[in-house]
Scaffold this motif. Sequence first.
Motif, mmCIF file in Angstrom:
data_model
loop_
_atom_site.group_PDB
_atom_site.id
_atom_site.type_symbol
_atom_site.label_atom_id
_atom_site.label_comp_id
_atom_site.label_asym_id
_atom_site.label_seq_id
_atom_site.Cartn_x
_atom_site.Cartn_y
_atom_site.Cartn_z
ATOM 1 N N MET A 136 0.845 -1.192 0.000
ATOM 2 C CA MET A 136 0.000 0.000 0.000
ATOM 3 C C MET A 136 0.887 1.251 0.000
ATOM 4 S SD MET A 136 -3.023 0.869 2.654
ATOM 5 C CE MET A 136 -3.303 2.541 3.138
ATOM 6 N N SER A 137 0.572 2.205 -0.859
ATOM 7 C CA SER A 137 1.409 3.400 -0.965
ATOM 8 C C SER A 137 1.118 4.374 0.175
ATOM 9 C CB SER A 137 1.189 4.084 -2.313
ATOM 10 O OG SER A 137 -0.143 4.497 -2.449
ATOM 11 N N ALA A 138 2.125 5.145 0.503
ATOM 12 C CA ALA A 138 1.991 6.153 1.558
ATOM 13 C C ALA A 138 1.045 7.256 1.106
ATOM 14 C CB ALA A 138 3.363 6.737 1.873
ATOM 15 N N PRO A 139 0.302 7.868 2.026
ATOM 16 C CA PRO A 139 -0.547 8.999 1.639
ATOM 17 C C PRO A 139 0.325 10.137 1.098
ATOM 18 C CG PRO A 139 -0.441 8.756 4.032
ATOM 19 C CD PRO A 139 0.218 7.553 3.451
ATOM 20 N N LEU A 140 -0.221 10.852 0.143
ATOM 21 C CA LEU A 140 0.521 11.928 -0.515
ATOM 22 C C LEU A 140 0.079 13.283 0.040
ATOM 23 C CD1 LEU A 140 2.557 12.721 -2.737
ATOM 24 C CD2 LEU A 140 0.618 12.843 -4.323
ATOM 25 N N SER A 141 1.033 14.003 0.602
ATOM 26 C CA SER A 141 0.813 15.375 1.055
ATOM 27 C C SER A 141 1.594 16.312 0.139
ATOM 28 C CB SER A 141 1.278 15.548 2.505
ATOM 29 O OG SER A 141 0.476 14.793 3.382
ATOM 30 N N ALA A 142 1.294 17.599 0.226
ATOM 31 C CA ALA A 142 1.967 18.577 -0.631
ATOM 32 C C ALA A 142 2.682 19.617 0.214
ATOM 33 C CB ALA A 142 0.963 19.261 -1.551
ATOM 34 N N LEU A 143 3.830 20.062 -0.282
ATOM 35 C CA LEU A 143 4.645 21.049 0.400
ATOM 36 C C LEU A 143 5.105 22.090 -0.614
ATOM 37 C CD1 LEU A 143 5.988 21.699 3.183
ATOM 38 C CD2 LEU A 143 8.038 20.580 2.269
ATOM 39 N N LEU A 144 4.672 23.318 -0.406
ATOM 40 C CA LEU A 144 5.098 24.435 -1.247
ATOM 41 C C LEU A 144 6.243 25.144 -0.539
ATOM 42 C CD1 LEU A 144 4.797 26.311 -3.669
ATOM 43 C CD2 LEU A 144 2.942 27.469 -2.458
ATOM 44 N N LEU A 145 7.423 25.058 -1.109
ATOM 45 C CA LEU A 145 8.625 25.624 -0.498
ATOM 46 C C LEU A 145 8.681 27.130 -0.709
ATOM 47 C CD1 LEU A 145 11.171 22.948 -1.755
ATOM 48 C CD2 LEU A 145 10.296 23.162 0.575
ATOM 49 N N THR A 146 8.669 27.892 0.385
ATOM 50 C CA THR A 146 8.709 29.360 0.291
ATOM 51 C C THR A 146 9.738 29.968 1.233
ATOM 52 O OG1 THR A 146 7.088 29.903 2.021
ATOM 53 C CG2 THR A 146 6.212 29.313 -0.152
ATOM 54 N N GLY A 147 10.627 29.145 1.789
ATOM 55 C CA GLY A 147 11.528 29.625 2.819
ATOM 56 C C GLY A 147 12.868 30.130 2.342
ATOM 57 N N GLY A 148 13.049 30.246 1.035
ATOM 58 C CA GLY A 148 14.342 30.689 0.521
ATOM 59 C C GLY A 148 14.640 32.141 0.847
ATOM 60 N N ALA A 149 15.925 32.464 0.838
ATOM 61 C CA ALA A 149 16.351 33.829 1.170
ATOM 62 C C ALA A 149 16.285 34.770 -0.027
ATOM 63 C CB ALA A 149 17.776 33.800 1.721
ATOM 64 N N SER A 150 16.150 34.247 -1.238
ATOM 65 C CA SER A 150 16.010 35.061 -2.462
ATOM 66 C C SER A 150 17.157 36.060 -2.618
ATOM 67 C CB SER A 150 14.662 35.796 -2.467
ATOM 68 O OG SER A 150 13.581 34.906 -2.357
ATOM 69 N N ARG A 151 18.378 35.629 -2.321
ATOM 70 C CA ARG A 151 19.530 36.542 -2.371
ATOM 71 C C ARG A 151 19.791 37.077 -3.778
ATOM 72 N NH1 ARG A 151 21.127 32.517 1.121
ATOM 73 N NH2 ARG A 151 21.332 33.186 3.284
ATOM 74 N N ARG A 152 19.748 36.204 -4.781
ATOM 75 C CA ARG A 152 20.040 36.659 -6.144
ATOM 76 C C ARG A 152 18.948 37.578 -6.678
ATOM 77 N NH1 ARG A 152 21.183 31.151 -9.148
ATOM 78 N NH2 ARG A 152 19.911 30.380 -7.450
ATOM 79 N N GLY A 206 5.173 9.058 7.833
ATOM 80 C CA GLY A 206 4.580 8.038 6.980
ATOM 81 C C GLY A 206 4.048 8.562 5.665
ATOM 82 N N HIS A 207 4.267 9.841 5.378
ATOM 83 C CA HIS A 207 3.707 10.452 4.183
ATOM 84 C C HIS A 207 4.750 10.587 3.079
ATOM 85 C CE1 HIS A 207 -0.212 12.286 5.737
ATOM 86 N NE2 HIS A 207 0.240 11.490 6.681
ATOM 87 N N ALA A 208 4.273 10.508 1.857
ATOM 88 C CA ALA A 208 5.063 10.943 0.701
ATOM 89 C C ALA A 208 4.768 12.425 0.508
ATOM 90 C CB ALA A 208 4.672 10.152 -0.531
ATOM 91 N N TRP A 209 5.729 13.137 -0.104
ATOM 92 C CA TRP A 209 5.581 14.582 -0.239
ATOM 93 C C TRP A 209 5.728 15.031 -1.687
ATOM 94 C CZ3 TRP A 209 3.734 17.681 3.402
ATOM 95 C CH2 TRP A 209 3.670 17.161 4.708
#
Length: 196
Positions: free
Chosen positions: A1-17, A90-93
Amino acid sequence: MSAPLSALLLTGGASRRMQADKALLDYAGQPQLLRAWALLRHVEVVQAFVSLRPDQCGETLRGSLPPLVDSVDSVGPVAGILSAQQAFPGHAWLVIACDLPLLDARTLRALVAARQPAKDATAFVSRHDDLPEPLCAIWEPSSAPLLRQRFDAGNYCPRKALLQLQIHALPSPGSALDNVNTPGELLQAHQQLETS
């Protein structure tokens, strides 16, 4: 049985460039954070979060969405992925970077449809170098030990982690995964969106 799929939107970058918060950049009258968040409506996940550093918790726009605050040192996107894996082991992301203004629902649906839970990750390859794209990818629970081991050793590049894992590699979706890190790339992205 596959792991439940959750979503993660990455917004923590420093945006230096960019020298401006990439999540708040305007595309067609909307901040990129909200544009990317809206894409998640097109795929089936059990829950979705915005990944952020502890010092971003008071930011108004990020605060309007479910947060998942980095629980490890904020050393780039790997901090967000590891923090998610620790919070829900236990989640896939389904991980998406917030600096992909050309990402579309069709590409995201194709990624989810192609998921192979028996692998450590499912990822597109880059159209620039044929290497796996870690920031529009599905990271299975089995990827967590290696990612943590690399982090503890001071190796923070998620792409290099994918190269050590068993992945299901998908053909490049073209420009959909072109990220925007500099003012010049921002101008190009605006031009491309206007002509599409």
